[in-house]
Design a protein around this motif. Structure first.
Motif, PDB file in Angstrom:
ATOM      1  N   UNK A 184      50.116  42.695  33.511  1.00  9.02           N
ATOM      2  CA  UNK A 184      49.025  41.758  33.827  1.00  9.02           C
ATOM      3  C   UNK A 184      49.118  41.251  35.258  1.00  9.02           C
ATOM      4  N   UNK A 185      50.320  40.966  35.710  1.00  4.10           N
ATOM      5  CA  UNK A 185      50.519  40.493  37.088  1.00  4.10           C
ATOM      6  C   UNK A 185      50.067  41.554  38.091  1.00  4.10           C
ATOM      7  N   UNK A 186      50.428  42.818  37.828  1.00  5.45           N
ATOM      8  CA  UNK A 186      50.009  43.909  38.716  1.00  5.45           C
ATOM      9  C   UNK A 186      48.494  44.042  38.708  1.00  5.45           C
ATOM     10  N   UNK A 187      47.906  43.971  37.512  1.00  5.92           N
ATOM     11  CA  UNK A 187      46.451  44.132  37.383  1.00  5.92           C
ATOM     12  C   UNK A 187      45.705  43.004  38.089  1.00  5.92           C
ATOM     13  N   UNK A 188      46.106  41.769  37.848  1.00  4.67           N
ATOM     14  CA  UNK A 188      45.425  40.626  38.455  1.00  4.67           C
ATOM     15  C   UNK A 188      45.616  40.620  39.964  1.00  4.67           C
ATOM     16  N   UNK A 189      46.815  40.987  40.429  1.00  5.00           N
ATOM     17  CA  UNK A 189      47.088  40.987  41.867  1.00  5.00           C
ATOM     18  C   UNK A 189      46.270  42.033  42.610  1.00  5.00           C
ATOM     19  N   UNK A 190      45.969  43.143  41.967  1.00  4.24           N
ATOM     20  CA  UNK A 190      45.247  44.234  42.636  1.00  4.24           C
ATOM     21  C   UNK A 190      43.760  44.272  42.298  1.00  4.24           C
ATOM     22  N   UNK A 225      24.199  47.135  40.719  1.00  2.00           N
ATOM     23  CA  UNK A 225      22.790  47.075  40.347  1.00  2.00           C
ATOM     24  C   UNK A 225      22.442  45.777  39.631  1.00  2.00           C
ATOM     25  N   UNK A 226      23.459  45.155  39.030  1.00  2.28           N
ATOM     26  CA  UNK A 226      23.253  43.912  38.289  1.00  2.28           C
ATOM     27  C   UNK A 226      23.642  42.682  39.123  1.00  2.28           C
ATOM     28  N   UNK A 227      23.842  42.900  40.403  1.00  2.00           N
ATOM     29  CA  UNK A 227      24.169  41.794  41.297  1.00  2.00           C
ATOM     30  C   UNK A 227      25.605  41.323  41.215  1.00  2.00           C
ATOM     31  N   UNK A 228      26.470  42.134  40.597  1.00  2.00           N
ATOM     32  CA  UNK A 228      27.893  41.782  40.468  1.00  2.00           C
ATOM     33  C   UNK A 228      28.697  42.452  41.582  1.00  2.00           C
ATOM     34  N   UNK A 229      29.857  41.884  41.932  1.00  3.20           N
ATOM     35  CA  UNK A 229      30.673  42.470  43.007  1.00  3.20           C
ATOM     36  C   UNK A 229      31.227  43.835  42.618  1.00  3.20           C
ATOM     37  N   UNK A 230      31.351  44.722  43.597  1.00  3.90           N
ATOM     38  CA  UNK A 230      31.858  46.071  43.344  1.00  3.90           C
ATOM     39  C   UNK A 230      33.354  46.022  43.040  1.00  3.90           C
ATOM     40  N   UNK A 231      33.808  46.696  41.969  1.00  8.46           N
ATOM     41  CA  UNK A 231      35.234  46.685  41.619  1.00  8.46           C
ATOM     42  C   UNK A 231      36.095  47.340  42.693  1.00  8.46           C
ATOM     43  N   UNK A 232      37.335  46.950  42.757  1.00  6.63           N
ATOM     44  CA  UNK A 232      38.279  47.552  43.698  1.00  6.63           C
ATOM     45  C   UNK A 232      38.699  48.933  43.189  1.00  6.63           C
ATOM     46  N   UNK A 233      39.203  49.803  44.061  1.00  2.00           N
ATOM     47  CA  UNK A 233      39.705  51.110  43.613  1.00  2.00           C
ATOM     48  C   UNK A 233      40.814  50.973  42.570  1.00  2.00           C
ATOM     49  N   UNK A 234      41.591  49.889  42.644  1.00  2.47           N
ATOM     50  CA  UNK A 234      42.665  49.679  41.669  1.00  2.47           C
ATOM     51  C   UNK A 234      42.081  49.349  40.297  1.00  2.47           C
ATOM     52  N   UNK A 235      40.988  48.585  40.280  1.00  5.10           N
ATOM     53  CA  UNK A 235      40.323  48.286  39.012  1.00  5.10           C
ATOM     54  C   UNK A 235      39.777  49.560  38.389  1.00  5.10           C
ATOM     55  N   UNK A 236      39.301  50.473  39.223  1.00  9.48           N
ATOM     56  CA  UNK A 236      38.806  51.755  38.724  1.00  9.48           C
ATOM     57  C   UNK A 236      39.933  52.560  38.090  1.00  9.48           C
TER      58      UNK A 236
END
Length: 475
Positions: free
Chosen positions: A39-45, A91-102
Protein backbone atom coordinates in the motif's frame (compact mmCIF):
# COMPACT_ATOMS: atom_id res chain seq x y z
CA UNK A 1 17.18 6.47 -18.01
CA UNK A 2 13.86 8.24 -17.50
CA UNK A 3 12.39 9.15 -14.10
CA UNK A 4 9.85 6.33 -14.33
CA UNK A 5 12.56 3.78 -15.08
CA UNK A 6 14.56 4.97 -12.07
CA UNK A 7 11.49 4.53 -9.83
CA UNK A 8 10.94 0.99 -11.11
CA UNK A 9 14.64 0.26 -10.58
CA UNK A 10 14.40 1.57 -7.00
CA UNK A 11 11.33 -0.53 -6.17
CA UNK A 12 12.87 -3.70 -7.63
CA UNK A 13 16.24 -3.13 -5.95
CA UNK A 14 14.66 -2.49 -2.53
CA UNK A 15 12.39 -5.54 -2.74
CA UNK A 16 15.35 -7.95 -3.05
CA UNK A 17 16.95 -7.44 0.43
CA UNK A 18 13.54 -6.80 2.05
CA UNK A 19 12.41 -10.26 0.94
CA UNK A 20 14.82 -11.99 3.33
CA UNK A 21 13.24 -10.13 6.26
CA UNK A 22 9.81 -11.54 5.43
CA UNK A 23 11.07 -15.10 5.79
CA UNK A 24 11.39 -14.69 9.54
CA UNK A 25 7.83 -13.38 10.07
CA UNK A 26 4.84 -15.42 11.23
CA UNK A 27 1.96 -15.84 8.71
CA UNK A 28 -0.33 -13.13 10.18
CA UNK A 29 2.53 -10.63 10.53
CA UNK A 30 3.84 -11.48 7.06
CA UNK A 31 0.39 -10.92 5.57
CA UNK A 32 -0.08 -7.56 7.30
CA UNK A 33 3.46 -6.33 6.61
CA UNK A 34 3.29 -7.28 2.90
CA UNK A 35 -0.06 -5.47 2.63
CA UNK A 36 1.22 -2.36 4.41
CA UNK A 37 4.40 -2.18 2.33
CA UNK A 38 2.48 -2.73 -0.91
CA UNK A 39 0.00 0.00 0.00
CA UNK A 40 2.83 2.41 0.81
CA UNK A 41 4.44 1.75 -2.59
CA UNK A 42 1.10 2.15 -4.37
CA UNK A 43 0.12 5.37 -2.60
CA UNK A 44 3.61 6.86 -2.98
CA UNK A 45 3.66 6.25 -6.74
CA UNK A 46 -0.02 6.41 -7.69
CA UNK A 47 -1.29 9.06 -5.24
CA UNK A 48 -5.04 9.63 -5.59
CA UNK A 49 -5.18 7.10 -8.44
CA UNK A 50 -4.83 4.34 -5.84
CA UNK A 51 -8.62 4.61 -5.63
CA UNK A 52 -8.91 2.95 -9.05
CA UNK A 53 -7.33 -0.25 -7.76
CA UNK A 54 -9.42 -0.13 -4.59
CA UNK A 55 -12.68 0.19 -6.55
CA UNK A 56 -11.63 -2.75 -8.76
CA UNK A 57 -10.92 -4.92 -5.72
CA UNK A 58 -14.18 -4.11 -3.93
CA UNK A 59 -16.18 -4.67 -7.13
CA UNK A 60 -14.60 -8.09 -7.63
CA UNK A 61 -15.19 -9.07 -4.00
CA UNK A 62 -18.89 -8.14 -4.33
CA UNK A 63 -19.16 -10.30 -7.46
CA UNK A 64 -17.54 -13.26 -5.69
CA UNK A 65 -19.80 -12.95 -2.63
CA UNK A 66 -23.05 -12.46 -4.53
CA UNK A 67 -22.66 -14.75 -7.56
CA UNK A 68 -19.78 -17.21 -7.37
CA UNK A 69 -21.36 -19.35 -10.14
CA UNK A 70 -20.92 -16.56 -12.67
CA UNK A 71 -17.88 -14.96 -11.01
CA UNK A 72 -15.33 -15.87 -13.75
CA UNK A 73 -17.30 -14.21 -16.56
CA UNK A 74 -18.54 -11.30 -14.42
CA UNK A 75 -15.11 -10.53 -13.00
CA UNK A 76 -13.56 -10.57 -16.46
CA UNK A 77 -16.26 -8.20 -17.74
CA UNK A 78 -16.00 -5.94 -14.68
CA UNK A 79 -12.21 -5.60 -14.64
CA UNK A 80 -11.90 -5.15 -18.41
CA UNK A 81 -14.68 -2.55 -18.51
CA UNK A 82 -13.02 -0.73 -15.63
CA UNK A 83 -9.76 -0.81 -17.59
CA UNK A 84 -11.60 1.04 -20.37
CA UNK A 85 -12.87 3.65 -17.91
CA UNK A 86 -9.42 3.88 -16.33
CA UNK A 87 -7.87 4.73 -19.71
CA UNK A 88 -10.58 7.22 -20.65
CA UNK A 89 -10.89 9.05 -17.31
CA UNK A 90 -9.84 12.32 -18.97
CA UNK A 91 -13.08 12.22 -20.95
CA UNK A 92 -14.93 12.44 -17.63
CA UNK A 93 -12.91 15.41 -16.42
CA UNK A 94 -10.79 13.31 -14.04
CA UNK A 95 -6.98 13.53 -13.77
CA UNK A 96 -4.94 11.17 -15.96
CA UNK A 97 -3.48 8.22 -13.98
CA UNK A 98 0.27 7.91 -13.56
CA UNK A 99 2.19 5.18 -15.44
CA UNK A 100 2.66 3.45 -12.07
CA UNK A 101 -1.10 3.37 -11.52
CA UNK A 102 -1.43 1.76 -14.94
CA UNK A 103 1.10 -0.93 -14.00
CA UNK A 104 -0.72 -1.68 -10.74
CA UNK A 105 -4.08 -1.79 -12.54
CA UNK A 106 -2.81 -4.21 -15.19
CA UNK A 107 -1.51 -6.74 -12.68
CA UNK A 108 -4.56 -6.29 -10.47
CA UNK A 109 -6.82 -7.16 -13.40
CA UNK A 110 -5.03 -10.48 -13.82
CA UNK A 111 -5.23 -11.19 -10.09
CA UNK A 112 -8.95 -10.43 -9.77
CA UNK A 113 -9.95 -12.61 -12.74
CA UNK A 114 -7.77 -15.44 -11.45
CA UNK A 115 -9.20 -15.07 -7.93
CA UNK A 116 -12.77 -15.28 -9.24
CA UNK A 117 -11.92 -18.49 -11.11
CA UNK A 118 -10.25 -19.98 -8.04
CA UNK A 119 -13.27 -19.21 -5.84
CA UNK A 120 -15.59 -20.67 -8.47
CA UNK A 121 -13.52 -23.88 -8.57
CA UNK A 122 -13.57 -24.02 -4.77
CA UNK A 123 -17.39 -23.94 -4.61
CA UNK A 124 -17.78 -26.43 -7.47
CA UNK A 125 -15.45 -28.91 -5.77
CA UNK A 126 -17.14 -28.30 -2.43
CA UNK A 127 -20.51 -29.26 -3.90
CA UNK A 128 -18.96 -32.38 -5.44
CA UNK A 129 -17.47 -33.36 -2.09
CA UNK A 130 -20.84 -33.04 -0.35
CA UNK A 131 -22.70 -35.07 -2.99
CA UNK A 132 -20.09 -37.82 -3.42
CA UNK A 133 -18.62 -37.91 0.12
CA UNK A 134 -15.13 -37.81 -1.39
CA UNK A 135 -12.24 -35.45 -0.84
CA UNK A 136 -11.43 -33.10 -3.70
CA UNK A 137 -8.49 -34.12 -5.89
CA UNK A 138 -8.05 -30.66 -7.47
CA UNK A 139 -4.39 -29.62 -7.47
CA UNK A 140 -3.70 -26.27 -5.83
CA UNK A 141 -7.33 -25.57 -4.95
CA UNK A 142 -8.51 -23.25 -2.17
CA UNK A 143 -9.44 -24.71 1.21
CA UNK A 144 -11.80 -21.85 2.09
CA UNK A 145 -13.33 -18.74 0.55
CA UNK A 146 -11.12 -15.66 1.07
CA UNK A 147 -12.27 -12.77 3.24
CA UNK A 148 -12.15 -9.13 2.15
CA UNK A 149 -8.93 -8.77 4.16
CA UNK A 150 -7.42 -11.72 2.31
CA UNK A 151 -8.41 -10.22 -1.03
CA UNK A 152 -6.91 -6.83 -0.13
CA UNK A 153 -3.73 -8.47 1.16
CA UNK A 154 -3.32 -10.47 -2.02
CA UNK A 155 -4.07 -7.50 -4.24
CA UNK A 156 -1.65 -5.11 -2.56
CA UNK A 157 1.09 -7.60 -1.66
CA UNK A 158 4.33 -5.72 -2.23
CA UNK A 159 5.96 -8.56 -4.18
CA UNK A 160 5.79 -7.67 -7.86
CA UNK A 161 3.06 -5.09 -7.28
CA UNK A 162 4.17 -2.94 -10.25
CA UNK A 163 6.47 -5.22 -12.23
CA UNK A 164 5.02 -8.69 -11.84
CA UNK A 165 5.27 -11.60 -12.02
CA UNK A 166 1.62 -12.56 -11.78
CA UNK A 167 0.81 -15.28 -9.22
CA UNK A 168 -2.43 -16.93 -8.14
CA UNK A 169 -4.16 -16.42 -4.79
CA UNK A 170 -3.31 -20.00 -3.83
CA UNK A 171 0.38 -19.28 -4.46
CA UNK A 172 0.06 -16.29 -2.13
CA UNK A 173 -1.60 -18.40 0.59
CA UNK A 174 1.05 -21.10 0.25
CA UNK A 175 3.68 -18.39 0.75
CA UNK A 176 2.05 -17.19 3.95
CA UNK A 177 1.78 -20.73 5.33
CA UNK A 178 5.26 -22.01 4.49
CA UNK A 179 6.24 -24.26 7.43
CA UNK A 180 9.94 -23.33 7.54
CA UNK A 181 10.72 -20.49 5.11
CA UNK A 182 14.21 -19.87 6.55
CA UNK A 183 15.35 -23.30 5.36
CA UNK A 184 14.22 -22.73 1.76
CA UNK A 185 16.83 -21.81 -0.88
CA UNK A 186 17.41 -18.08 -1.23
CA UNK A 187 20.84 -16.68 -1.95
CA UNK A 188 21.91 -19.22 -4.59
CA UNK A 189 18.84 -19.00 -6.88
CA UNK A 190 18.71 -15.22 -6.33
CA UNK A 191 22.29 -14.69 -7.45
CA UNK A 192 21.74 -17.12 -10.31
CA UNK A 193 18.85 -15.00 -11.53
CA UNK A 194 20.74 -11.72 -11.08
CA UNK A 195 24.11 -12.68 -12.56
CA UNK A 196 23.33 -11.39 -16.06
CA UNK A 197 21.25 -8.37 -15.02
CA UNK A 198 24.26 -5.98 -15.07
CA UNK A 199 25.04 -7.17 -18.62
CA UNK A 200 21.43 -6.66 -19.72
CA UNK A 201 21.33 -3.24 -18.08
CA UNK A 202 24.62 -2.10 -19.65
CA UNK A 203 23.55 -3.30 -23.10
CA UNK A 204 20.20 -1.56 -22.70
CA UNK A 205 21.82 1.79 -21.85
CA UNK A 206 24.52 1.55 -24.53
CA UNK A 207 22.38 0.43 -27.47
CA UNK A 208 19.50 2.73 -26.50
CA UNK A 209 21.94 5.65 -26.56
CA UNK A 210 23.24 4.77 -30.02
CA UNK A 211 19.84 3.87 -31.50
CA UNK A 212 17.19 6.12 -29.89
CA UNK A 213 13.58 5.37 -30.79
CA UNK A 214 12.86 9.06 -31.44
CA UNK A 215 15.10 8.99 -34.53
CA UNK A 216 12.59 6.73 -36.30
CA UNK A 217 10.09 9.61 -36.31
CA UNK A 218 12.41 12.04 -38.12
CA UNK A 219 12.55 12.80 -41.84
CA UNK A 220 16.26 12.06 -41.81
CA UNK A 221 15.53 8.45 -40.88
CA UNK A 222 13.31 7.99 -43.94
CA UNK A 223 16.15 9.26 -46.14
CA UNK A 224 18.39 6.39 -45.01
CA UNK A 225 18.72 3.31 -47.19
CA UNK A 226 16.42 0.28 -46.76
CA UNK A 227 19.09 -1.85 -45.09
CA UNK A 228 19.68 0.75 -42.39
CA UNK A 229 15.94 1.06 -41.76
CA UNK A 230 15.65 -2.72 -41.46
CA UNK A 231 18.64 -2.93 -39.13
CA UNK A 232 17.16 -0.21 -36.92
CA UNK A 233 14.20 -2.38 -35.96
CA UNK A 234 16.67 -5.10 -34.92
CA UNK A 235 18.39 -2.62 -32.59
CA UNK A 236 15.08 -1.33 -31.19
CA UNK A 237 13.86 -4.84 -30.34
CA UNK A 238 17.24 -5.61 -28.78
CA UNK A 239 16.87 -2.56 -26.50
CA UNK A 240 13.30 -3.63 -25.74
CA UNK A 241 14.43 -7.14 -24.74
CA UNK A 242 17.35 -5.96 -22.59
CA UNK A 243 15.05 -3.57 -20.73
CA UNK A 244 12.55 -6.27 -19.84
CA UNK A 245 15.17 -8.93 -19.19
CA UNK A 246 16.70 -6.62 -16.56
CA UNK A 247 13.37 -5.71 -14.97
CA UNK A 248 11.83 -9.18 -14.91
CA UNK A 249 14.96 -10.96 -13.68
CA UNK A 250 15.19 -8.38 -10.89
CA UNK A 251 11.50 -8.81 -10.04
CA UNK A 252 11.93 -12.60 -9.92
CA UNK A 253 14.88 -12.13 -7.55
CA UNK A 254 12.55 -10.19 -5.23
CA UNK A 255 10.16 -13.14 -5.20
CA UNK A 256 12.99 -15.59 -4.57
CA UNK A 257 14.38 -13.74 -1.54
CA UNK A 258 10.88 -13.59 -0.03
CA UNK A 259 10.34 -17.30 -0.78
CA UNK A 260 7.24 -16.65 -2.90
CA UNK A 261 6.53 -19.40 -5.42
CA UNK A 262 8.99 -21.85 -3.88
CA UNK A 263 7.78 -25.45 -4.37
CA UNK A 264 9.43 -28.87 -4.47
CA UNK A 265 10.68 -29.83 -7.93
CA UNK A 266 8.38 -32.86 -7.90
CA UNK A 267 5.37 -30.49 -7.87
CA UNK A 268 6.17 -29.79 -11.57
CA UNK A 269 5.18 -26.14 -11.20
CA UNK A 270 4.28 -23.95 -14.16
CA UNK A 271 4.94 -20.19 -14.41
CA UNK A 272 1.90 -18.37 -13.08
CA UNK A 273 -0.08 -21.49 -12.26
CA UNK A 274 2.06 -23.22 -9.66
CA UNK A 275 2.07 -26.99 -8.92
CA UNK A 276 0.52 -29.31 -11.50
CA UNK A 277 0.67 -32.54 -9.46
CA UNK A 278 -0.08 -33.37 -5.86
CA UNK A 279 3.02 -33.71 -3.73
CA UNK A 280 3.96 -34.49 -0.13
CA UNK A 281 7.30 -34.00 1.62
CA UNK A 282 9.54 -37.04 2.01
CA UNK A 283 11.09 -36.99 5.53
CA UNK A 284 13.80 -39.46 4.50
CA UNK A 285 15.07 -37.53 1.47
CA UNK A 286 16.52 -34.09 0.92
CA UNK A 287 13.91 -32.00 -0.89
CA UNK A 288 14.89 -30.00 -3.98
CA UNK A 289 13.02 -26.77 -4.67
CA UNK A 290 12.53 -24.44 -7.62
CA UNK A 291 10.89 -21.08 -8.34
CA UNK A 292 9.29 -21.93 -11.68
CA UNK A 293 5.93 -20.61 -10.42
CA UNK A 294 7.22 -17.02 -10.53
CA UNK A 295 9.47 -17.37 -13.58
CA UNK A 296 8.41 -14.64 -15.98
CA UNK A 297 11.11 -14.78 -18.63
CA UNK A 298 13.30 -17.41 -20.25
CA UNK A 299 15.92 -15.19 -21.86
CA UNK A 300 17.76 -17.91 -23.76
CA UNK A 301 14.69 -19.55 -25.30
CA UNK A 302 13.12 -16.18 -26.08
CA UNK A 303 16.11 -15.43 -28.29
CA UNK A 304 16.85 -18.88 -29.68
CA UNK A 305 13.58 -20.81 -29.97
CA UNK A 306 12.68 -21.44 -33.60
CA UNK A 307 8.98 -20.67 -33.89
CA UNK A 308 6.91 -17.50 -33.46
CA UNK A 309 4.40 -19.39 -31.32
CA UNK A 310 7.16 -20.62 -29.02
CA UNK A 311 8.58 -17.11 -28.70
CA UNK A 312 5.36 -16.05 -26.98
CA UNK A 313 5.62 -18.99 -24.60
CA UNK A 314 8.94 -17.87 -23.14
CA UNK A 315 8.11 -14.15 -22.89
CA UNK A 316 6.09 -12.76 -19.96
CA UNK A 317 5.44 -16.37 -19.01
CA UNK A 318 3.08 -15.85 -16.07
CA UNK A 319 0.81 -13.62 -18.18
CA UNK A 320 0.94 -16.20 -20.98
CA UNK A 321 -0.31 -18.80 -18.48
CA UNK A 322 -3.16 -16.46 -17.53
CA UNK A 323 -4.12 -15.91 -21.18
CA UNK A 324 -3.89 -19.63 -21.96
CA UNK A 325 -6.12 -20.63 -19.03
CA UNK A 326 -8.66 -17.83 -18.87
CA UNK A 327 -8.89 -16.39 -22.41
CA UNK A 328 -7.79 -18.97 -24.99
CA UNK A 329 -10.36 -21.66 -23.96
CA UNK A 330 -13.25 -19.23 -24.44
CA UNK A 331 -12.22 -18.17 -27.96
CA UNK A 332 -15.18 -18.37 -30.38
CA UNK A 333 -13.09 -20.23 -32.99
CA UNK A 334 -11.70 -23.74 -33.49
CA UNK A 335 -8.70 -23.11 -35.74
CA UNK A 336 -5.48 -22.55 -33.79
CA UNK A 337 -4.49 -19.40 -35.74
CA UNK A 338 -7.91 -17.82 -35.13
CA UNK A 339 -7.91 -18.78 -31.44
CA UNK A 340 -4.43 -17.29 -31.15
CA UNK A 341 -5.73 -14.15 -32.88
CA UNK A 342 -8.56 -13.86 -30.36
CA UNK A 343 -6.12 -14.27 -27.48
CA UNK A 344 -3.78 -11.66 -28.98
CA UNK A 345 -6.70 -9.24 -29.37
CA UNK A 346 -7.54 -9.58 -25.68
CA UNK A 347 -3.86 -9.23 -24.80
CA UNK A 348 -3.62 -6.04 -26.87
CA UNK A 349 -6.67 -4.60 -25.08
CA UNK A 350 -5.14 -5.51 -21.71
CA UNK A 351 -1.95 -3.65 -22.63
CA UNK A 352 -3.78 -0.51 -23.68
CA UNK A 353 -5.80 1.32 -26.32
CA UNK A 354 -2.90 2.41 -28.51
CA UNK A 355 -3.35 1.23 -32.09
CA UNK A 356 0.26 0.04 -32.23
CA UNK A 357 -0.54 -2.75 -29.76
CA UNK A 358 -3.30 -4.09 -32.00
CA UNK A 359 -1.27 -3.80 -35.20
CA UNK A 360 1.55 -5.74 -33.54
CA UNK A 361 -0.40 -8.41 -31.70
CA UNK A 362 -2.71 -9.13 -34.62
CA UNK A 363 0.28 -9.71 -36.89
CA UNK A 364 1.23 -12.72 -34.74
CA UNK A 365 -1.61 -14.99 -36.02
CA UNK A 366 -0.56 -14.20 -39.60
CA UNK A 367 3.01 -15.25 -38.80
CA UNK A 368 1.78 -18.41 -37.06
CA UNK A 369 -0.34 -19.33 -40.09
CA UNK A 370 2.67 -18.72 -42.35
CA UNK A 371 5.05 -20.90 -40.36
CA UNK A 372 2.44 -23.65 -40.05
CA UNK A 373 1.86 -23.64 -43.82
CA UNK A 374 5.58 -23.87 -44.58
CA UNK A 375 6.20 -26.56 -41.99
CA UNK A 376 3.39 -28.73 -43.36
CA UNK A 377 4.28 -28.29 -47.02
CA UNK A 378 8.08 -27.92 -47.02
CA UNK A 379 9.77 -29.07 -43.81
CA UNK A 380 8.02 -32.45 -43.73
CA UNK A 381 9.47 -33.28 -47.18
CA UNK A 382 13.07 -32.53 -46.20
CA UNK A 383 15.74 -34.80 -44.81
CA UNK A 384 17.57 -34.20 -41.54
CA UNK A 385 20.10 -31.78 -43.04
CA UNK A 386 17.39 -29.97 -44.95
CA UNK A 387 15.27 -29.63 -41.81
CA UNK A 388 18.23 -28.16 -39.93
CA UNK A 389 18.71 -25.53 -42.64
CA UNK A 390 14.95 -24.88 -42.66
CA UNK A 391 15.00 -24.36 -38.87
CA UNK A 392 17.86 -21.84 -39.06
CA UNK A 393 16.02 -19.84 -41.73
CA UNK A 394 12.83 -20.16 -39.68
CA UNK A 395 14.62 -18.83 -36.57
CA UNK A 396 16.06 -15.87 -38.51
CA UNK A 397 12.63 -14.94 -39.86
CA UNK A 398 11.07 -15.41 -36.41
CA UNK A 399 13.45 -12.86 -34.92
CA UNK A 400 12.84 -10.42 -37.78
CA UNK A 401 9.09 -10.85 -37.32
CA UNK A 402 9.39 -9.89 -33.65
CA UNK A 403 11.68 -6.96 -34.56
CA UNK A 404 9.01 -5.79 -36.98
CA UNK A 405 6.11 -6.21 -34.54
CA UNK A 406 8.04 -4.53 -31.72
CA UNK A 407 8.01 -1.28 -33.69
CA UNK A 408 4.25 -1.07 -33.32
CA UNK A 409 4.53 -1.86 -29.63
CA UNK A 410 6.95 1.00 -28.94
CA UNK A 411 5.75 3.59 -31.47
CA UNK A 412 2.16 3.16 -30.20
CA UNK A 413 0.44 5.41 -32.77
CA UNK A 414 -1.11 3.84 -35.85
CA UNK A 415 0.35 6.52 -38.14
CA UNK A 416 3.89 6.13 -36.78
CA UNK A 417 3.72 2.33 -36.95
CA UNK A 418 2.35 2.24 -40.51
CA UNK A 419 4.84 4.88 -41.65
CA UNK A 420 7.71 2.75 -40.40
CA UNK A 421 6.29 -0.48 -41.83
CA UNK A 422 5.75 1.35 -45.12
CA UNK A 423 9.39 2.47 -45.09
CA UNK A 424 10.44 -1.21 -45.05
CA UNK A 425 7.71 -2.12 -47.58
CA UNK A 426 5.65 -4.14 -45.07
CA UNK A 427 8.30 -6.81 -45.49
CA UNK A 428 7.10 -9.23 -42.79
CA UNK A 429 3.48 -9.03 -43.93
CA UNK A 430 4.61 -9.72 -47.52
CA UNK A 431 6.82 -12.65 -46.51
CA UNK A 432 4.07 -14.15 -44.32
CA UNK A 433 1.44 -13.92 -47.06
CA UNK A 434 3.87 -15.40 -49.62
CA UNK A 435 4.60 -18.30 -47.25
CA UNK A 436 0.89 -18.99 -46.80
CA UNK A 437 0.27 -18.92 -50.57
CA UNK A 438 3.31 -21.11 -51.36
CA UNK A 439 2.36 -23.51 -48.57
CA UNK A 440 -1.17 -23.91 -49.89
CA UNK A 441 -0.01 -24.35 -53.48
CA UNK A 442 2.48 -27.03 -52.50
CA UNK A 443 -0.09 -28.70 -50.29
CA UNK A 444 -2.58 -28.61 -53.16
CA UNK A 445 -0.03 -30.22 -55.50
CA UNK A 446 0.64 -32.89 -52.91
CA UNK A 447 -3.08 -33.63 -52.59
CA UNK A 448 -3.45 -33.68 -56.40
CA UNK A 449 -0.52 -36.07 -56.60
CA UNK A 450 -2.13 -38.40 -54.08
CA UNK A 451 -5.46 -38.16 -55.90
CA UNK A 452 -3.81 -38.95 -59.24
CA UNK A 453 -1.93 -41.85 -57.73
CA UNK A 454 -5.13 -43.29 -56.27
CA UNK A 455 -6.97 -42.88 -59.60
CA UNK A 456 -4.08 -44.58 -61.38
CA UNK A 457 -4.20 -47.48 -58.95
CA UNK A 458 -7.96 -47.66 -59.33
CA UNK A 459 -7.62 -47.67 -63.14
CA UNK A 460 -5.05 -50.44 -62.94
CA UNK A 461 -7.35 -52.53 -60.80
CA UNK A 462 -10.21 -52.05 -63.31
CA UNK A 463 -7.99 -53.20 -66.19
CA UNK A 464 -6.93 -56.28 -64.24
CA UNK A 465 -10.58 -57.09 -63.42
CA UNK A 466 -11.51 -56.86 -67.12
CA UNK A 467 -8.66 -59.19 -68.05
CA UNK A 468 -9.77 -61.70 -65.42
CA UNK A 469 -13.36 -61.59 -66.68
CA UNK A 470 -12.32 -62.07 -70.32
CA UNK A 471 -10.08 -65.01 -69.38
CA UNK A 472 -12.98 -66.57 -67.48
CA UNK A 473 -15.22 -66.32 -70.59
CA UNK A 474 -12.56 -67.91 -72.80
CA UNK A 475 -12.32 -70.80 -70.36
Amino acid sequence: MSYNELVYLGVISASIPVGFLFRSLSPPVKQGAALLLGLCITIATCHIHTLHSLVTIIGTWIIIKTSWRHAPALSLSWTFLYLLFFRLVCWFGLPEPTPFANAVQLLLTLKMVSLANEVHSFHVEKKKDVSSFKTSTVIGGLSQEPSIYDVLSYSYCYVGIMTGPFFRFQTYIDWLRQPSPLTLPGWTPCLQRLKLVPVYGALFLAVNYVFPLSYVLTDDFLNQNIFFRLFYMVAIFFVFRMRFYSAWCGAEAGCITAGLGCYPEKALSKPGGGPTVNYSPDPNAEEKYDFKTIQNIDCYNTDFCVKVRHGMRYWNMTVQWWLHNYIYPSAPFKAYALRAGWTMLISAYWHGLHAGYYLSFLTIPLCIAAESAMEASVRTKLGIRGQNIFDWVHWFLKMRAYDYMCMGFVLLKASDTINYWMSVYFIIHVIAICCIVVGRVLKGEKQEGRKGHKEKEKGGEMVENKKEKSSEKND
